[in-house]
Write a protein that holds these residues in place. Structure first.
Motif, PDB file in Angstrom:
ATOM      1  N   TYR A  94       0.831  -1.214   0.000  1.00 60.92           N
ATOM      2  CA  TYR A  94       0.000   0.000   0.000  1.00 60.92           C
ATOM      3  C   TYR A  94       0.868   1.268   0.000  1.00 60.92           C
ATOM      4  CZ  TYR A  94      -3.632   3.351   1.222  1.00 60.92           C
ATOM      5  OH  TYR A  94      -4.473   4.430   1.218  1.00 60.92           O
ATOM      6  N   LEU A  95       1.977   1.229   0.739  1.00 61.79           N
ATOM      7  CA  LEU A  95       2.852   2.419   0.767  1.00 61.79           C
ATOM      8  C   LEU A  95       3.418   2.709  -0.628  1.00 61.79           C
ATOM      9  CD1 LEU A  95       4.705   2.027   4.194  1.00 61.79           C
ATOM     10  CD2 LEU A  95       2.816   3.562   3.619  1.00 61.79           C
ATOM     11  N   SER A  96       3.689   1.644  -1.405  1.00 66.25           N
ATOM     12  CA  SER A  96       4.166   1.877  -2.787  1.00 66.25           C
ATOM     13  C   SER A  96       3.092   2.598  -3.592  1.00 66.25           C
ATOM     14  CB  SER A  96       4.463   0.555  -3.505  1.00 66.25           C
ATOM     15  OG  SER A  96       5.348  -0.211  -2.770  1.00 66.25           O
ATOM     16  N   ILE A  97       1.836   2.194  -3.394  1.00 68.36           N
ATOM     17  CA  ILE A  97       0.733   2.846  -4.124  1.00 68.36           C
ATOM     18  C   ILE A  97       0.650   4.324  -3.712  1.00 68.36           C
ATOM     19  CG2 ILE A  97      -1.812   2.943  -4.351  1.00 68.36           C
ATOM     20  CD1 ILE A  97      -0.823   0.491  -5.769  1.00 68.36           C
ATOM     21  N   LEU A  98       0.740   4.579  -2.413  1.00 66.98           N
ATOM     22  CA  LEU A  98       0.633   5.966  -1.931  1.00 66.98           C
ATOM     23  C   LEU A  98       1.766   6.822  -2.478  1.00 66.98           C
ATOM     24  CD1 LEU A  98      -0.498   5.508   1.791  1.00 66.98           C
ATOM     25  CD2 LEU A  98      -1.866   6.229  -0.170  1.00 66.98           C
ATOM     26  N   VAL A 121      -2.886 -10.000  11.904  1.00 67.60           N
ATOM     27  CA  VAL A 121      -1.934  -9.131  11.197  1.00 67.60           C
ATOM     28  C   VAL A 121      -2.654  -8.421  10.036  1.00 67.60           C
ATOM     29  CG1 VAL A 121      -1.008 -10.916   9.679  1.00 67.60           C
ATOM     30  CG2 VAL A 121       0.413  -8.986  10.294  1.00 67.60           C
ATOM     31  N   TYR A 122      -3.643  -9.073   9.473  1.00 69.70           N
ATOM     32  CA  TYR A 122      -4.474  -8.422   8.430  1.00 69.70           C
ATOM     33  C   TYR A 122      -5.124  -7.161   9.006  1.00 69.70           C
ATOM     34  CZ  TYR A 122      -8.740  -8.047   5.450  1.00 69.70           C
ATOM     35  OH  TYR A 122      -9.774  -7.621   4.656  1.00 69.70           O
ATOM     36  N   GLY A 123      -5.736  -7.298  10.195  1.00 72.57           N
ATOM     37  CA  GLY A 123      -6.376  -6.152  10.843  1.00 72.57           C
ATOM     38  C   GLY A 123      -5.374  -5.067  11.195  1.00 72.57           C
ATOM     39  N   ILE A 124      -4.190  -5.482  11.662  1.00 72.58           N
ATOM     40  CA  ILE A 124      -3.157  -4.490  12.019  1.00 72.58           C
ATOM     41  C   ILE A 124      -2.706  -3.741  10.764  1.00 72.58           C
ATOM     42  CG2 ILE A 124      -0.849  -4.163  12.999  1.00 72.58           C
ATOM     43  CD1 ILE A 124      -1.241  -6.778  14.569  1.00 72.58           C
ATOM     44  N   SER A 125      -2.497  -4.496   9.676  1.00 72.06           N
ATOM     45  CA  SER A 125      -2.020  -3.823   8.455  1.00 72.06           C
ATOM     46  C   SER A 125      -3.089  -2.880   7.903  1.00 72.06           C
ATOM     47  CB  SER A 125      -1.600  -4.854   7.394  1.00 72.06           C
ATOM     48  OG  SER A 125      -2.704  -5.632   6.985  1.00 72.06           O
ATOM     49  N   LYS A 126      -4.360  -3.266   8.013  1.00 67.06           N
ATOM     50  CA  LYS A 126      -5.420  -2.399   7.480  1.00 67.06           C
ATOM     51  C   LYS A 126      -5.632  -1.170   8.369  1.00 67.06           C
ATOM     52  CE  LYS A 126      -6.659  -4.452   3.663  1.00 67.06           C
ATOM     53  NZ  LYS A 126      -6.646  -3.789   2.355  1.00 67.06           N
ATOM     54  N   VAL A 170      -7.517   7.396  -5.061  1.00 62.58           N
ATOM     55  CA  VAL A 170      -7.110   6.033  -4.688  1.00 62.58           C
ATOM     56  C   VAL A 170      -8.224   5.440  -3.833  1.00 62.58           C
ATOM     57  CG1 VAL A 170      -5.441   4.638  -3.373  1.00 62.58           C
ATOM     58  CG2 VAL A 170      -4.647   6.642  -4.669  1.00 62.58           C
ATOM     59  N   PHE A 171      -8.584   4.173  -4.122  1.00 66.87           N
ATOM     60  CA  PHE A 171      -9.513   3.467  -3.236  1.00 66.87           C
ATOM     61  C   PHE A 171      -8.727   2.438  -2.428  1.00 66.87           C
ATOM     62  CE2 PHE A 171     -12.275  -0.050  -2.081  1.00 66.87           C
ATOM     63  CZ  PHE A 171     -13.218   0.637  -1.342  1.00 66.87           C
ATOM     64  N   PHE A 172      -8.889   2.504  -1.097  1.00 64.11           N
ATOM     65  CA  PHE A 172      -8.209   1.573  -0.199  1.00 64.11           C
ATOM     66  C   PHE A 172      -9.261   0.781   0.579  1.00 64.11           C
ATOM     67  CE2 PHE A 172      -6.482   0.859   4.186  1.00 64.11           C
ATOM     68  CZ  PHE A 172      -5.521  -0.078   3.845  1.00 64.11           C
ATOM     69  N   PRO A 173      -9.351  -0.529   0.340  1.00 69.94           N
ATOM     70  CA  PRO A 173     -10.345  -1.314   1.072  1.00 69.94           C
ATOM     71  C   PRO A 173      -9.865  -1.626   2.479  1.00 69.94           C
ATOM     72  CG  PRO A 173      -9.163  -2.710  -0.492  1.00 69.94           C
ATOM     73  CD  PRO A 173      -8.567  -1.341  -0.613  1.00 69.94           C
ATOM     74  N   GLY A 188      -2.875   1.052   7.574  1.00 72.17           N
ATOM     75  CA  GLY A 188      -3.128   1.624   6.246  1.00 72.17           C
ATOM     76  C   GLY A 188      -4.114   2.782   6.315  1.00 72.17           C
ATOM     77  N   GLU A 189      -5.132   2.638   7.172  1.00 68.17           N
ATOM     78  CA  GLU A 189      -6.112   3.734   7.339  1.00 68.17           C
ATOM     79  C   GLU A 189      -5.402   5.007   7.804  1.00 68.17           C
ATOM     80  OE1 GLU A 189      -9.311   2.817   9.990  1.00 68.17           O
ATOM     81  OE2 GLU A 189     -10.088   1.184   8.755  1.00 68.17           O
ATOM     82  N   LEU A 190      -4.463   4.847   8.750  1.00 70.99           N
ATOM     83  CA  LEU A 190      -3.757   6.034   9.272  1.00 70.99           C
ATOM     84  C   LEU A 190      -2.868   6.655   8.203  1.00 70.99           C
ATOM     85  CD1 LEU A 190      -2.820   4.714  12.843  1.00 70.99           C
ATOM     86  CD2 LEU A 190      -4.668   6.281  12.217  1.00 70.99           C
ATOM     87  N   TRP A 191      -2.219   5.790   7.390  1.00 71.99           N
ATOM     88  CA  TRP A 191      -1.399   6.314   6.297  1.00 71.99           C
ATOM     89  C   TRP A 191      -2.260   7.058   5.271  1.00 71.99           C
ATOM     90  CZ3 TRP A 191       3.568   7.263   5.847  1.00 71.99           C
ATOM     91  CH2 TRP A 191       4.482   6.546   6.644  1.00 71.99           C
ATOM     92  N   SER A 192      -3.475   6.544   5.039  1.00 71.81           N
ATOM     93  CA  SER A 192      -4.379   7.220   4.088  1.00 71.81           C
ATOM     94  C   SER A 192      -4.657   8.629   4.578  1.00 71.81           C
ATOM     95  CB  SER A 192      -5.720   6.482   3.988  1.00 71.81           C
ATOM     96  OG  SER A 192      -5.533   5.140   3.643  1.00 71.81           O
ATOM     97  N   ASN A 193      -4.984   8.723   5.854  1.00 70.56           N
ATOM     98  CA  ASN A 193      -5.309  10.024   6.447  1.00 70.56           C
ATOM     99  C   ASN A 193      -4.100  10.960   6.368  1.00 70.56           C
ATOM    100  OD1 ASN A 193      -7.412  11.436   7.887  1.00 70.56           O
ATOM    101  ND2 ASN A 193      -5.975  11.472   9.604  1.00 70.56           N
ATOM    102  N   TYR A 194      -2.916  10.394   6.620  1.00 63.69           N
ATOM    103  CA  TYR A 194      -1.679  11.175   6.601  1.00 63.69           C
ATOM    104  C   TYR A 194      -1.407  11.732   5.191  1.00 63.69           C
ATOM    105  CZ  TYR A 194       3.315  12.214   7.016  1.00 63.69           C
ATOM    106  OH  TYR A 194       4.532  12.828   7.000  1.00 63.69           O
ATOM    107  N   TYR A 195      -1.524  10.842   4.175  1.00 65.02           N
ATOM    108  CA  TYR A 195      -1.277  11.302   2.807  1.00 65.02           C
ATOM    109  C   TYR A 195      -2.301  12.346   2.385  1.00 65.02           C
ATOM    110  CZ  TYR A 195       2.771   8.833   1.045  1.00 65.02           C
ATOM    111  OH  TYR A 195       4.065   8.445   0.792  1.00 65.02           O
TER     112      TYR A 195
END
Ligand code: AKB
Length: 316
Positions: free
Chosen positions: A96-100, A140-145, A111-114, A148-155
């Protein structure tokens, strides 16, 4: 026809396949590039093999296809993620970070992030779970998502990247099969029922989880991506809901059409994952901001699932 050039990663997954078809109707066949790591190549073009960890190839694709929107569906889900936590983190978060990073470099429009109900954990209130609650995911799926939500907000805040996201409940559809999830039972059960087989359920009969029928999930995704950005107030991920049910209740719904359908229960490791999630979701912010409204409840979904699976069975 739209001038947008769409990239879907993970396009061979349960949602990705149906989303690709829906997006091609909106944007035109040639304007939607489906990519996946799967070697099971669909007939539908355009399609490119893409391992999300291959940043150079991802970069080339975004540049050469002049991509303007990304639907980043590639991920390892809750149950299979537990077999290899570090790989899951790399695929789900580094991917996801590569996409961002590319979205910022190439000024990608949207960008759509599920995200998922797996971001919730045992510290989250279980009923009518509201948007802003403590997140202590157990997988770990929940942790990564949730990260990812926080990174979305940051970007969004730092670079103005227009990232839109929903926390999907379990998704049920006849068009594609899920794999590696904790909610997969709710698709498998219909396949067993139309074959006249007894279904062995890996969750306990009273495990209530939030769920959604595929047409609602696809419509929610497209409606959020088409919403006016000034109406959107959540840049982590919107709570999203349609219905909640238990394995016993879905079996009962199936029996209204297939009266002799049988189910037995043999909970496995996925029971603990399901028990750490919430039972029902308060999605009032999605309803307020982009007028989200589901169409299908449990019985309406059952009628449509069984009708379509029987049609598929007849044409095989
Ligand atoms: C899973 O069960 O892992 C997924 C999800 C709820 O995100 N279907």
């Amino acid at each position: 026809m739209s001038k947008d050039k769409i990239l879907i990663t993970g396009a061979n997954g349960q949602l990705g396949r149906v989303l690709a078809t829906a997006l091609r109707k909106v944007h035109g066949q040639d304007n939607v590039l489906a990519t996946d790591i799967s070697t099971d190549i669909p007939d539908d073009n355009p399609y490119e093999f893409l391992d999300i960890m291959n940043v150079t190839r991802l970069h080339e694709i975004v540049e050469s296809y002049e991509i303007t929107q990304v639907y980043h569906m590639a991920a390892i889900l809750s149950a299979s993620g537990e077999w290899n936590p570090l790989k899951t983190w790399k695929v789900n978060l580094d991917g996801y970070l590569s996409i961002l990073d590319l979205a910022e470099k190439f000024q990608i429009d949207k960008v759509f992030f599920p995200s998922t109900i797996a971001v919730f954990g045992t510290t989250t209130p279980r009923e009518n779970t509201s948007q802003h609650v403590p997140l202590m995911p157990s997988t770990v799926y929940g942790i990564s998502k949730s990260t990812g939500e926080l990174w979305s907000n940051y970007y969004h805040d730092r670079y103005g990247t227009d990232i839109r996201s929903v926390r999907y409940p379990g998704i049920i559809g006849y068009q594609s099969l899920p794999s590696g999830g904790t909610t997969d039972y709710a698709v498998e059960i219909y396949h067993a029922a139309i074959k006249g087989e007894e279904y062995e359920c890996f969750l306990a009969e009273d495990t209530r989880l939030p769920m959604m029928y595929m047409p609602d999930a696809i419509r929610a995704t497209i409606e959020l991506m088409q919403a006016d950005k000034n109406d959107l107030n959540i840049r982590t991920s919107y709570n999203l809901s349609a219905m909640s049910f238990t394995p016993a209740e879905i079996a009962e719904s199936i029996r209204k059409i297939i009266p002799d359908f049988k189910i037995r229960y043999k909970p496995d490791h996925r029971q603990d994952i399901a028990a750490s999630w919430t039972e029902s979701i308060d999605d009032s912010m999605a309803r307020r901001d982009w007028k989200w409204q589901e169409e299908y409840n449990l019985d309406a979904m059952t009628v449509d699932m069984i009708k379509n699976l029987r049609l598929q069975q007849e044409t095989k």
